[in-house]
Design an enzyme around this catalytic site. Structure first.
Site, PDB file in Angstrom:
ATOM      1  N   ASP A   1      19.870  41.288  43.598  1.00  0.00           N
ATOM      2  CA  ASP A   1      21.236  40.843  43.894  1.00  0.00           C
ATOM      3  C   ASP A   1      22.023  40.624  42.611  1.00  0.00           C
ATOM      4  OD1 ASP A   1      23.485  39.798  45.093  1.00  0.00           O
ATOM      5  OD2 ASP A   1      22.608  37.819  45.427  1.00  0.00           O
TER       6      ASP A   1
ATOM      7  N   ASP B   1      25.315  46.545  47.957  1.00  0.00           N
ATOM      8  CA  ASP B   1      24.993  45.196  47.506  1.00  0.00           C
ATOM      9  C   ASP B   1      23.630  44.798  48.060  1.00  0.00           C
ATOM     10  OD1 ASP B   1      25.030  42.584  46.664  1.00  0.00           O
ATOM     11  OD2 ASP B   1      26.923  42.061  47.629  1.00  0.00           O
TER      12      ASP B   1
ATOM     13  N   HIS C   1      18.835  34.385  45.247  1.00  0.00           N
ATOM     14  CA  HIS C   1      19.441  33.316  44.461  1.00  0.00           C
ATOM     15  C   HIS C   1      18.417  32.449  43.756  1.00  0.00           C
ATOM     16  CE1 HIS C   1      23.906  32.825  45.732  1.00  0.00           C
ATOM     17  NE2 HIS C   1      23.584  34.059  45.367  1.00  0.00           N
TER      18      HIS C   1
ATOM     19  N   GLU D   1      31.669  38.385  41.636  1.00  0.00           N
ATOM     20  CA  GLU D   1      31.503  38.470  43.089  1.00  0.00           C
ATOM     21  C   GLU D   1      30.867  37.207  43.626  1.00  0.00           C
ATOM     22  OE1 GLU D   1      28.984  39.698  46.726  1.00  0.00           O
ATOM     23  OE2 GLU D   1      28.506  38.678  44.861  1.00  0.00           O
ATOM     24  N   GLU D   2      29.918  36.669  42.844  1.00  0.00           N
ATOM     25  CA  GLU D   2      29.180  35.500  43.298  1.00  0.00           C
ATOM     26  C   GLU D   2      30.063  34.270  43.473  1.00  0.00           C
ATOM     27  OE1 GLU D   2      26.328  35.899  44.313  1.00  0.00           O
ATOM     28  OE2 GLU D   2      25.185  37.325  43.118  1.00  0.00           O
TER      29      GLU D   2
ATOM     30  N   HIS E   1      28.575  44.884  42.768  1.00  0.00           N
ATOM     31  CA  HIS E   1      28.841  43.802  41.826  1.00  0.00           C
ATOM     32  C   HIS E   1      27.731  43.729  40.792  1.00  0.00           C
ATOM     33  CE1 HIS E   1      26.194  40.344  43.043  1.00  0.00           C
ATOM     34  NE2 HIS E   1      26.281  40.836  44.259  1.00  0.00           N
TER      35      HIS E   1
END
Length: 526
Positions: free
Chosen positions: A298, A361, A461, A332-333, A286
Protein backbone atom coordinates in the site's frame (compact mmCIF):
# COMPACT_ATOMS: atom_id res chain seq x y z
CA UNK A 1 20.07 18.39 -7.23
CA UNK A 2 23.59 18.93 -5.92
CA UNK A 3 24.03 16.10 -3.39
CA UNK A 4 26.91 17.98 -1.77
CA UNK A 5 24.47 20.58 -0.41
CA UNK A 6 22.45 17.96 1.48
CA UNK A 7 22.97 16.67 5.02
CA UNK A 8 24.51 13.16 5.10
CA UNK A 9 21.18 11.37 5.78
CA UNK A 10 19.40 13.13 2.95
CA UNK A 11 22.41 12.59 0.69
CA UNK A 12 22.19 8.84 1.22
CA UNK A 13 18.49 8.80 0.41
CA UNK A 14 18.92 10.90 -2.71
CA UNK A 15 21.72 8.62 -3.86
CA UNK A 16 19.42 5.63 -3.61
CA UNK A 17 16.82 7.40 -5.73
CA UNK A 18 19.32 8.55 -8.34
CA UNK A 19 21.18 5.28 -8.76
CA UNK A 20 21.47 4.28 -12.37
CA UNK A 21 19.35 1.49 -13.75
CA UNK A 22 19.70 -0.05 -17.18
CA UNK A 23 20.78 1.71 -20.36
CA UNK A 24 18.43 4.66 -20.95
CA UNK A 25 15.38 3.84 -23.02
CA UNK A 26 13.92 6.10 -25.66
CA UNK A 27 10.20 6.57 -26.09
CA UNK A 28 9.54 7.55 -29.70
CA UNK A 29 8.15 11.03 -30.06
CA UNK A 30 5.32 11.02 -32.53
CA UNK A 31 4.94 13.66 -35.16
CA UNK A 32 2.21 16.25 -34.49
CA UNK A 33 -0.99 14.39 -33.74
CA UNK A 34 -3.06 13.64 -36.79
CA UNK A 35 -5.64 11.43 -35.13
CA UNK A 36 -9.07 12.88 -34.69
CA UNK A 37 -10.72 12.79 -31.28
CA UNK A 38 -12.66 9.75 -32.45
CA UNK A 39 -12.38 6.48 -30.57
CA UNK A 40 -10.02 4.63 -32.91
CA UNK A 41 -7.68 5.12 -35.82
CA UNK A 42 -9.04 5.89 -39.30
CA UNK A 43 -9.80 2.90 -41.46
CA UNK A 44 -10.57 0.62 -38.53
CA UNK A 45 -6.89 -0.08 -37.77
CA UNK A 46 -7.20 1.10 -34.16
CA UNK A 47 -8.68 -2.08 -32.67
CA UNK A 48 -6.10 -4.28 -34.42
CA UNK A 49 -3.20 -2.08 -33.35
CA UNK A 50 -4.55 -1.90 -29.82
CA UNK A 51 -4.94 -5.66 -29.57
CA UNK A 52 -1.42 -6.23 -30.90
CA UNK A 53 0.16 -3.74 -28.49
CA UNK A 54 -1.87 -5.14 -25.59
CA UNK A 55 -0.57 -8.64 -26.30
CA UNK A 56 2.98 -7.35 -26.54
CA UNK A 57 2.80 -5.42 -23.26
CA UNK A 58 1.15 -8.28 -21.38
CA UNK A 59 3.86 -10.65 -22.57
CA UNK A 60 6.74 -8.33 -21.63
CA UNK A 61 5.48 -6.78 -18.37
CA UNK A 62 6.35 -8.93 -15.39
CA UNK A 63 5.97 -9.01 -11.63
CA UNK A 64 9.62 -10.10 -11.41
CA UNK A 65 10.81 -6.89 -13.06
CA UNK A 66 8.35 -4.78 -11.10
CA UNK A 67 9.70 -6.25 -7.87
CA UNK A 68 12.97 -4.41 -8.54
CA UNK A 69 11.04 -1.16 -8.04
CA UNK A 70 9.56 -2.51 -4.82
CA UNK A 71 13.08 -3.30 -3.64
CA UNK A 72 14.08 0.28 -4.35
CA UNK A 73 11.07 1.62 -2.42
CA UNK A 74 11.99 -0.65 0.50
CA UNK A 75 15.59 0.58 0.44
CA UNK A 76 14.39 4.18 0.41
CA UNK A 77 12.09 3.54 3.38
CA UNK A 78 14.90 1.79 5.27
CA UNK A 79 17.05 4.89 4.82
CA UNK A 80 14.20 7.25 5.75
CA UNK A 81 12.97 6.24 9.16
CA UNK A 82 10.99 3.25 7.89
CA UNK A 83 8.41 5.01 5.73
CA UNK A 84 7.75 7.03 2.56
CA UNK A 85 5.01 9.34 3.80
CA UNK A 86 4.15 12.49 1.86
CA UNK A 87 6.26 15.44 2.93
CA UNK A 88 9.07 13.21 4.20
CA UNK A 89 12.53 12.44 2.76
CA UNK A 90 11.28 8.95 1.94
CA UNK A 91 8.54 10.20 -0.35
CA UNK A 92 10.84 12.79 -1.91
CA UNK A 93 13.34 10.06 -2.75
CA UNK A 94 10.59 7.78 -4.11
CA UNK A 95 9.39 10.57 -6.39
CA UNK A 96 12.95 11.29 -7.55
CA UNK A 97 13.42 7.63 -8.39
CA UNK A 98 10.19 7.37 -10.40
CA UNK A 99 10.84 10.64 -12.19
CA UNK A 100 14.41 9.64 -13.03
CA UNK A 101 13.66 6.26 -14.60
CA UNK A 102 10.76 7.66 -16.61
CA UNK A 103 12.83 10.54 -17.94
CA UNK A 104 15.54 8.09 -19.03
CA UNK A 105 12.85 6.10 -20.81
CA UNK A 106 11.92 9.13 -22.89
CA UNK A 107 8.74 10.35 -21.22
CA UNK A 108 7.86 13.97 -20.70
CA UNK A 109 7.97 14.04 -16.89
CA UNK A 110 7.14 16.79 -14.44
CA UNK A 111 6.56 17.39 -10.77
CA UNK A 112 3.26 18.90 -9.74
CA UNK A 113 3.83 20.53 -6.35
CA UNK A 114 1.08 21.35 -3.88
CA UNK A 115 0.90 22.41 -0.26
CA UNK A 116 -0.69 20.26 2.39
CA UNK A 117 -0.72 19.78 6.13
CA UNK A 118 1.83 17.16 7.09
CA UNK A 119 0.77 15.14 10.11
CA UNK A 120 2.67 12.83 12.39
CA UNK A 121 1.32 11.11 15.48
CA UNK A 122 3.22 12.05 18.61
CA UNK A 123 1.12 10.14 21.17
CA UNK A 124 -1.87 7.80 21.11
CA UNK A 125 -2.60 6.31 24.52
CA UNK A 126 -5.76 5.12 26.24
CA UNK A 127 -5.80 3.48 29.67
CA UNK A 128 -8.71 2.59 31.91
CA UNK A 129 -7.87 4.06 35.33
CA UNK A 130 -10.93 2.74 37.17
CA UNK A 131 -12.69 0.52 38.01
CA UNK A 132 -10.57 -2.12 36.23
CA UNK A 133 -7.20 -0.67 35.12
CA UNK A 134 -5.92 -1.79 31.73
CA UNK A 135 -4.36 -0.47 28.51
CA UNK A 136 -6.50 -0.10 25.39
CA UNK A 137 -5.00 0.29 21.90
CA UNK A 138 -6.12 3.50 20.19
CA UNK A 139 -5.23 5.22 16.92
CA UNK A 140 -5.21 9.00 16.61
CA UNK A 141 -7.42 10.30 13.82
CA UNK A 142 -5.61 12.43 11.29
CA UNK A 143 -6.05 16.20 11.73
CA UNK A 144 -7.26 15.72 15.30
CA UNK A 145 -6.87 18.32 18.02
CA UNK A 146 -4.25 17.37 20.57
CA UNK A 147 -4.48 16.87 24.30
CA UNK A 148 -1.87 18.46 26.58
CA UNK A 149 1.37 16.53 26.96
CA UNK A 150 0.61 13.74 29.40
CA UNK A 151 -3.02 13.65 28.35
CA UNK A 152 -6.21 14.11 30.35
CA UNK A 153 -8.15 11.95 32.77
CA UNK A 154 -11.93 11.95 32.49
CA UNK A 155 -15.00 9.76 32.70
CA UNK A 156 -16.36 7.98 29.64
CA UNK A 157 -19.90 8.73 28.44
CA UNK A 158 -21.31 6.31 25.86
CA UNK A 159 -23.58 7.66 23.12
CA UNK A 160 -26.76 5.54 22.64
CA UNK A 161 -26.45 3.29 19.61
CA UNK A 162 -28.71 3.71 16.57
CA UNK A 163 -28.29 3.98 12.79
CA UNK A 164 -26.68 7.41 13.11
CA UNK A 165 -24.92 7.13 16.45
CA UNK A 166 -23.47 10.44 17.57
CA UNK A 167 -24.41 12.33 14.44
CA UNK A 168 -27.17 14.60 15.84
CA UNK A 169 -27.36 16.90 18.83
CA UNK A 170 -30.28 14.86 20.14
CA UNK A 171 -27.89 11.92 20.71
CA UNK A 172 -26.24 13.85 23.53
CA UNK A 173 -28.46 14.29 26.57
CA UNK A 174 -28.06 17.72 28.15
CA UNK A 175 -25.22 17.84 30.67
CA UNK A 176 -24.38 14.15 30.28
CA UNK A 177 -21.20 14.72 28.25
CA UNK A 178 -19.84 17.91 29.82
CA UNK A 179 -16.19 17.39 30.74
CA UNK A 180 -16.30 13.74 29.63
CA UNK A 181 -14.94 11.67 26.77
CA UNK A 182 -17.68 10.65 24.35
CA UNK A 183 -17.66 6.98 23.29
CA UNK A 184 -19.31 6.75 19.86
CA UNK A 185 -19.97 3.83 17.54
CA UNK A 186 -18.85 4.20 13.93
CA UNK A 187 -21.40 4.67 11.16
CA UNK A 188 -24.04 7.02 9.83
CA UNK A 189 -21.95 10.14 9.29
CA UNK A 190 -18.35 11.33 9.04
CA UNK A 191 -16.04 11.14 12.04
CA UNK A 192 -15.69 14.92 11.85
CA UNK A 193 -19.44 15.29 12.37
CA UNK A 194 -19.39 12.93 15.36
CA UNK A 195 -16.61 14.72 17.21
CA UNK A 196 -18.13 18.12 16.41
CA UNK A 197 -21.47 17.08 17.87
CA UNK A 198 -19.70 15.70 20.93
CA UNK A 199 -17.78 18.96 21.31
CA UNK A 200 -21.03 20.93 21.12
CA UNK A 201 -22.34 18.77 23.97
CA UNK A 202 -19.33 19.70 26.13
CA UNK A 203 -17.16 16.60 25.63
CA UNK A 204 -13.40 17.09 26.03
CA UNK A 205 -12.49 14.15 23.80
CA UNK A 206 -14.00 11.49 21.54
CA UNK A 207 -13.37 7.78 21.09
CA UNK A 208 -14.98 6.18 18.04
CA UNK A 209 -15.21 2.40 18.05
CA UNK A 210 -15.38 0.30 14.91
CA UNK A 211 -18.54 -1.33 13.55
CA UNK A 212 -16.54 -4.19 12.04
CA UNK A 213 -13.54 -6.25 13.07
CA UNK A 214 -10.10 -4.67 13.10
CA UNK A 215 -8.46 -1.45 14.18
CA UNK A 216 -10.03 1.86 13.19
CA UNK A 217 -7.72 4.25 11.36
CA UNK A 218 -9.68 7.37 10.45
CA UNK A 219 -9.46 11.02 9.48
CA UNK A 220 -11.37 14.18 10.32
CA UNK A 221 -10.72 15.39 6.79
CA UNK A 222 -8.78 18.55 7.55
CA UNK A 223 -7.43 20.44 10.52
CA UNK A 224 -10.18 23.05 10.28
CA UNK A 225 -12.81 20.41 11.08
CA UNK A 226 -11.16 19.29 14.34
CA UNK A 227 -12.81 20.35 17.60
CA UNK A 228 -11.61 17.88 20.25
CA UNK A 229 -8.95 15.15 20.50
CA UNK A 230 -10.31 12.07 18.71
CA UNK A 231 -9.11 8.50 18.32
CA UNK A 232 -10.38 5.13 17.10
CA UNK A 233 -10.53 1.73 18.82
CA UNK A 234 -11.69 -1.73 17.82
CA UNK A 235 -15.28 -2.84 18.05
CA UNK A 236 -14.45 -5.28 20.85
CA UNK A 237 -12.72 -2.62 22.97
CA UNK A 238 -15.45 -0.07 22.32
CA UNK A 239 -18.25 -2.44 23.21
CA UNK A 240 -16.41 -3.49 26.38
CA UNK A 241 -16.01 0.14 27.45
CA UNK A 242 -19.67 0.86 26.69
CA UNK A 243 -20.83 -2.14 28.71
CA UNK A 244 -18.62 -1.16 31.63
CA UNK A 245 -19.84 2.45 31.53
CA UNK A 246 -23.43 1.21 31.63
CA UNK A 247 -22.70 -0.40 35.02
CA UNK A 248 -21.00 2.63 36.57
CA UNK A 249 -18.41 5.33 36.07
CA UNK A 250 -15.36 4.43 33.97
CA UNK A 251 -12.42 6.83 34.14
CA UNK A 252 -9.69 6.77 31.51
CA UNK A 253 -6.36 8.38 30.84
CA UNK A 254 -6.50 9.76 27.29
CA UNK A 255 -3.59 11.20 25.30
CA UNK A 256 -3.85 12.03 21.61
CA UNK A 257 -1.21 14.35 20.18
CA UNK A 258 -0.35 15.06 16.56
CA UNK A 259 2.26 17.20 14.82
CA UNK A 260 0.74 19.32 12.05
CA UNK A 261 2.92 21.35 9.67
CA UNK A 262 2.45 23.05 6.31
CA UNK A 263 4.68 21.31 3.76
CA UNK A 264 5.01 20.93 0.00
CA UNK A 265 4.98 17.60 -1.82
CA UNK A 266 4.90 16.50 -5.46
CA UNK A 267 2.78 14.38 -7.75
CA UNK A 268 4.83 12.81 -10.55
CA UNK A 269 3.17 13.15 -13.96
CA UNK A 270 4.60 11.41 -17.05
CA UNK A 271 3.15 11.27 -20.55
CA UNK A 272 4.07 10.02 -23.99
CA UNK A 273 5.50 12.65 -26.31
CA UNK A 274 3.18 11.49 -29.05
CA UNK A 275 -0.53 10.79 -29.22
CA UNK A 276 -3.59 12.98 -29.52
CA UNK A 277 -4.10 14.73 -26.20
CA UNK A 278 -7.76 15.31 -27.05
CA UNK A 279 -8.32 11.66 -26.10
CA UNK A 280 -5.85 11.21 -23.24
CA UNK A 281 -5.73 7.84 -21.49
CA UNK A 282 -4.75 8.32 -17.85
CA UNK A 283 -3.63 5.82 -15.21
CA UNK A 284 -2.58 6.47 -11.62
CA UNK A 285 -1.37 5.02 -8.35
CA UNK A 286 -0.45 6.69 -5.09
CA UNK A 287 3.23 6.70 -4.22
CA UNK A 288 3.10 7.73 -0.56
CA UNK A 289 2.99 5.36 2.41
CA UNK A 290 1.71 5.88 5.92
CA UNK A 291 4.23 6.74 8.62
CA UNK A 292 3.71 3.35 10.26
CA UNK A 293 5.58 1.43 7.56
CA UNK A 294 7.25 1.34 4.14
CA UNK A 295 4.00 0.80 2.24
CA UNK A 296 5.23 -1.90 -0.13
CA UNK A 297 1.76 -3.27 -0.89
CA UNK A 298 0.00 0.00 0.00
CA UNK A 299 0.86 1.34 -2.45
CA UNK A 300 4.28 0.39 -3.68
CA UNK A 301 2.54 -2.40 -5.57
CA UNK A 302 0.35 -0.13 -7.69
CA UNK A 303 3.21 2.34 -8.19
CA UNK A 304 5.66 -0.38 -9.27
CA UNK A 305 3.11 -2.08 -11.53
CA UNK A 306 2.38 1.20 -13.29
CA UNK A 307 6.09 1.96 -13.64
CA UNK A 308 6.81 -1.49 -15.08
CA UNK A 309 4.17 -1.12 -17.81
CA UNK A 310 5.24 2.45 -18.60
CA UNK A 311 8.82 1.28 -19.15
CA UNK A 312 7.73 -1.64 -21.30
CA UNK A 313 5.61 0.74 -23.40
CA UNK A 314 8.71 2.89 -23.92
CA UNK A 315 10.73 -0.10 -25.11
CA UNK A 316 8.25 -0.77 -27.92
CA UNK A 317 8.93 2.66 -29.49
CA UNK A 318 5.28 2.66 -30.56
CA UNK A 319 3.54 5.91 -31.46
CA UNK A 320 0.12 5.65 -29.79
CA UNK A 321 -2.87 7.33 -31.38
CA UNK A 322 -3.94 8.60 -27.96
CA UNK A 323 -1.67 10.29 -25.45
CA UNK A 324 -0.93 8.05 -22.45
CA UNK A 325 -0.47 9.86 -19.14
CA UNK A 326 0.72 8.16 -15.95
CA UNK A 327 0.45 9.70 -12.47
CA UNK A 328 2.03 8.83 -9.13
CA UNK A 329 0.00 10.68 -6.52
CA UNK A 330 1.25 12.09 -3.24
CA UNK A 331 -0.64 12.52 0.06
CA UNK A 332 -3.33 9.99 -0.85
CA UNK A 333 -3.09 8.68 2.68
CA UNK A 334 -4.22 12.05 4.01
CA UNK A 335 -7.38 12.26 1.92
CA UNK A 336 -6.57 11.92 -1.80
CA UNK A 337 -4.84 15.29 -1.65
CA UNK A 338 -2.60 14.76 -4.69
CA UNK A 339 -5.31 13.60 -7.07
CA UNK A 340 -7.66 16.28 -5.73
CA UNK A 341 -5.03 18.96 -6.39
CA UNK A 342 -4.51 17.64 -9.91
CA UNK A 343 -8.16 17.38 -10.92
CA UNK A 344 -9.02 20.63 -9.14
CA UNK A 345 -6.36 22.43 -11.15
CA UNK A 346 -7.75 21.33 -14.53
CA UNK A 347 -9.93 23.59 -16.62
CA UNK A 348 -13.18 22.20 -17.99
CA UNK A 349 -11.53 21.85 -21.39
CA UNK A 350 -8.61 19.94 -19.88
CA UNK A 351 -10.95 17.59 -18.01
CA UNK A 352 -12.83 16.92 -21.23
CA UNK A 353 -9.60 15.76 -22.88
CA UNK A 354 -9.22 12.86 -20.42
CA UNK A 355 -11.01 9.91 -21.99
CA UNK A 356 -10.77 7.70 -18.91
CA UNK A 357 -8.89 7.19 -15.66
CA UNK A 358 -7.69 3.84 -14.28
CA UNK A 359 -6.60 3.48 -10.64
CA UNK A 360 -4.38 0.78 -9.16
CA UNK A 361 -4.08 0.72 -5.38
CA UNK A 362 -2.93 -2.34 -3.37
CA UNK A 363 -2.66 -4.89 -6.17
CA UNK A 364 -0.62 -7.61 -4.42
CA UNK A 365 -2.37 -8.28 -1.10
CA UNK A 366 -1.09 -11.54 0.43
CA UNK A 367 -4.56 -12.91 1.32
CA UNK A 368 -6.03 -11.30 -1.76
CA UNK A 369 -9.31 -11.11 -3.53
CA UNK A 370 -9.40 -9.95 -7.14
CA UNK A 371 -11.64 -6.89 -7.17
CA UNK A 372 -12.69 -4.84 -10.18
CA UNK A 373 -14.34 -1.47 -9.56
CA UNK A 374 -18.08 -1.76 -10.12
CA UNK A 375 -18.65 0.76 -12.90
CA UNK A 376 -22.34 -0.04 -13.49
CA UNK A 377 -23.36 -0.66 -9.85
CA UNK A 378 -24.47 -4.18 -10.77
CA UNK A 379 -23.36 -5.32 -7.31
CA UNK A 380 -25.74 -2.89 -5.63
CA UNK A 381 -23.19 -2.24 -2.87
CA UNK A 382 -22.77 1.27 -1.49
CA UNK A 383 -22.25 4.02 -4.03
CA UNK A 384 -23.92 4.21 -7.43
CA UNK A 385 -22.35 3.71 -10.86
CA UNK A 386 -19.40 5.67 -12.16
CA UNK A 387 -19.66 8.25 -14.96
CA UNK A 388 -20.73 7.07 -18.39
CA UNK A 389 -18.02 4.76 -19.73
CA UNK A 390 -17.17 3.28 -16.30
CA UNK A 391 -19.40 0.26 -16.91
CA UNK A 392 -17.49 -0.42 -20.13
CA UNK A 393 -14.14 -0.15 -18.33
CA UNK A 394 -15.30 -2.73 -15.79
CA UNK A 395 -16.56 -4.99 -18.58
CA UNK A 396 -13.24 -4.76 -20.41
CA UNK A 397 -11.22 -5.69 -17.31
CA UNK A 398 -13.61 -8.54 -16.50
CA UNK A 399 -13.35 -9.86 -20.05
CA UNK A 400 -9.57 -9.83 -19.87
CA UNK A 401 -9.56 -11.68 -16.55
CA UNK A 402 -12.09 -14.18 -17.90
CA UNK A 403 -9.85 -14.91 -20.87
CA UNK A 404 -7.04 -15.59 -18.41
CA UNK A 405 -9.25 -17.85 -16.31
CA UNK A 406 -8.71 -15.55 -13.31
CA UNK A 407 -11.65 -15.35 -10.88
CA UNK A 408 -12.81 -11.88 -9.88
CA UNK A 409 -15.68 -9.89 -8.41
CA UNK A 410 -16.81 -6.31 -8.12
CA UNK A 411 -15.78 -3.74 -5.53
CA UNK A 412 -17.65 -0.57 -4.72
CA UNK A 413 -16.59 2.94 -5.69
CA UNK A 414 -16.40 3.89 -2.02
CA UNK A 415 -14.47 7.09 -2.76
CA UNK A 416 -11.55 5.85 -0.71
CA UNK A 417 -8.89 5.94 -3.42
CA UNK A 418 -7.68 8.28 -6.14
CA UNK A 419 -10.44 7.54 -8.63
CA UNK A 420 -12.66 9.67 -6.37
CA UNK A 421 -11.80 13.14 -7.78
CA UNK A 422 -12.01 11.84 -11.35
CA UNK A 423 -15.47 10.38 -10.78
CA UNK A 424 -16.55 13.65 -9.17
CA UNK A 425 -15.39 15.45 -12.33
CA UNK A 426 -17.44 13.12 -14.56
CA UNK A 427 -14.47 11.19 -15.98
CA UNK A 428 -15.06 7.46 -16.68
CA UNK A 429 -13.06 5.47 -14.16
CA UNK A 430 -12.12 1.95 -13.15
CA UNK A 431 -9.27 -0.26 -12.07
CA UNK A 432 -8.42 -3.11 -9.72
CA UNK A 433 -7.77 -3.66 -6.02
CA UNK A 434 -6.89 -6.80 -4.04
CA UNK A 435 -8.19 -5.88 -0.58
CA UNK A 436 -7.12 -3.98 2.51
CA UNK A 437 -8.37 -4.41 6.07
CA UNK A 438 -11.53 -6.26 5.07
CA UNK A 439 -11.95 -9.90 6.02
CA UNK A 440 -11.96 -12.70 3.44
CA UNK A 441 -15.12 -14.80 3.41
CA UNK A 442 -15.26 -18.58 3.12
CA UNK A 443 -16.61 -18.22 -0.41
CA UNK A 444 -13.72 -15.98 -1.38
CA UNK A 445 -11.22 -18.41 0.11
CA UNK A 446 -12.73 -21.15 -2.03
CA UNK A 447 -12.48 -18.89 -5.08
CA UNK A 448 -9.03 -17.37 -4.61
CA UNK A 449 -7.33 -19.56 -2.02
CA UNK A 450 -5.98 -18.05 1.15
CA UNK A 451 -7.44 -17.88 4.64
CA UNK A 452 -11.11 -17.25 5.40
CA UNK A 453 -11.76 -15.04 8.40
CA UNK A 454 -8.47 -13.16 7.99
CA UNK A 455 -7.78 -9.74 6.51
CA UNK A 456 -6.85 -9.47 2.85
CA UNK A 457 -3.75 -7.66 4.08
CA UNK A 458 -2.92 -8.33 7.73
CA UNK A 459 -0.03 -5.83 7.48
CA UNK A 460 -2.27 -3.02 6.28
CA UNK A 461 -0.92 0.25 7.70
CA UNK A 462 1.74 -1.54 9.69
CA UNK A 463 5.52 -1.82 9.81
CA UNK A 464 5.25 -5.32 8.31
CA UNK A 465 3.98 -3.96 4.98
CA UNK A 466 7.37 -4.72 3.52
CA UNK A 467 8.78 -6.88 0.74
CA UNK A 468 7.52 -10.04 2.42
CA UNK A 469 3.95 -8.70 2.22
CA UNK A 470 3.56 -9.21 -1.54
CA UNK A 471 1.76 -12.04 -3.35
CA UNK A 472 3.71 -12.27 -6.60
CA UNK A 473 1.03 -14.19 -8.48
CA UNK A 474 -1.74 -11.66 -7.96
CA UNK A 475 0.81 -8.88 -8.49
CA UNK A 476 1.49 -10.33 -11.93
CA UNK A 477 -2.20 -10.68 -12.73
CA UNK A 478 -2.86 -7.03 -12.01
CA UNK A 479 0.22 -5.85 -13.88
CA UNK A 480 -1.21 -7.73 -16.86
CA UNK A 481 -4.50 -5.86 -16.38
CA UNK A 482 -2.57 -2.58 -16.56
CA UNK A 483 -0.60 -3.71 -19.61
CA UNK A 484 -3.70 -4.85 -21.47
CA UNK A 485 -5.49 -1.58 -20.77
CA UNK A 486 -2.56 0.59 -21.86
CA UNK A 487 -2.07 -1.33 -25.10
CA UNK A 488 -5.77 -1.42 -25.97
CA UNK A 489 -6.63 2.18 -25.15
CA UNK A 490 -3.49 3.54 -26.80
CA UNK A 491 -5.19 2.90 -30.14
CA UNK A 492 -8.80 2.02 -29.49
CA UNK A 493 -11.41 3.68 -27.27
CA UNK A 494 -14.43 2.39 -29.17
CA UNK A 495 -15.37 -0.02 -26.38
CA UNK A 496 -16.20 2.89 -24.10
CA UNK A 497 -19.37 3.54 -26.08
CA UNK A 498 -20.46 -0.06 -26.58
CA UNK A 499 -23.60 -0.96 -24.59
CA UNK A 500 -23.21 -2.98 -21.41
CA UNK A 501 -25.90 -5.32 -20.16
CA UNK A 502 -26.04 -4.80 -16.42
CA UNK A 503 -26.77 -8.07 -14.62
CA UNK A 504 -27.12 -8.08 -10.80
CA UNK A 505 -24.05 -9.65 -9.23
CA UNK A 506 -22.45 -9.97 -5.81
CA UNK A 507 -19.46 -7.84 -4.91
CA UNK A 508 -17.41 -6.78 -1.93
CA UNK A 509 -16.02 -3.47 -0.77
CA UNK A 510 -12.68 -5.23 -0.29
CA UNK A 511 -12.15 -3.22 2.85
CA UNK A 512 -13.72 -2.99 6.24
CA UNK A 513 -16.30 -0.65 7.63
CA UNK A 514 -19.00 -0.63 5.01
CA UNK A 515 -19.73 2.68 3.33
CA UNK A 516 -17.59 5.77 3.37
CA UNK A 517 -18.41 9.23 2.15
CA UNK A 518 -15.03 10.61 1.23
CA UNK A 519 -11.28 10.11 1.15
CA UNK A 520 -9.16 7.08 0.66
CA UNK A 521 -9.20 3.47 1.66
CA UNK A 522 -6.49 4.11 4.21
CA UNK A 523 -7.90 6.98 6.22
CA UNK A 524 -11.64 6.55 6.35
CA UNK A 525 -13.97 9.31 7.43
CA UNK A 526 -17.00 7.54 8.85
Amino acid sequence: MDLRTLPPARRAIAALAAAALATPLLLSAASPATASPSSSSPGGSGPAKGAALARQLVKRSSAHDARAHLERFQAIADASGGHRAAGSPGHDASAEYVKGVLRKAGYRVSYEPFEFTYIETLAEKLAVVAPHPREVAIKAMSYTKSTPVGGITAAVAAVPVDETTGCEASDYASGTFTGKIALIKRGGCAFAAKQAAAADAGAVGAIVYNNTDGALSGTLGDAGAARIPTGGVTRADGEALAAEAARGEVRVGFEIRELQQKRTTNNVIAETRGGDDRRTVMLGAHLDSVIAGPGINDNGSGSAGLLEVALELAKTHKKPDHKIRFAWWSAEELGLLGSKAYVGGLSEAQRDRIALYLNFDMIASPNHGQFVYDGDNSDGVGEGPGPEGSAQIERNINDFLDRRGAPHEGTDFTGRSDYGPFIAAGIPSGGTFTGAEGVKTAGQAAKYGGTAGAAYDACYHAACDNLSNIDMSTFGTNIDVIANAVGTYAYDLSSLTEPVESVPTEGDAGSGGGLHDDHDHDRVTE
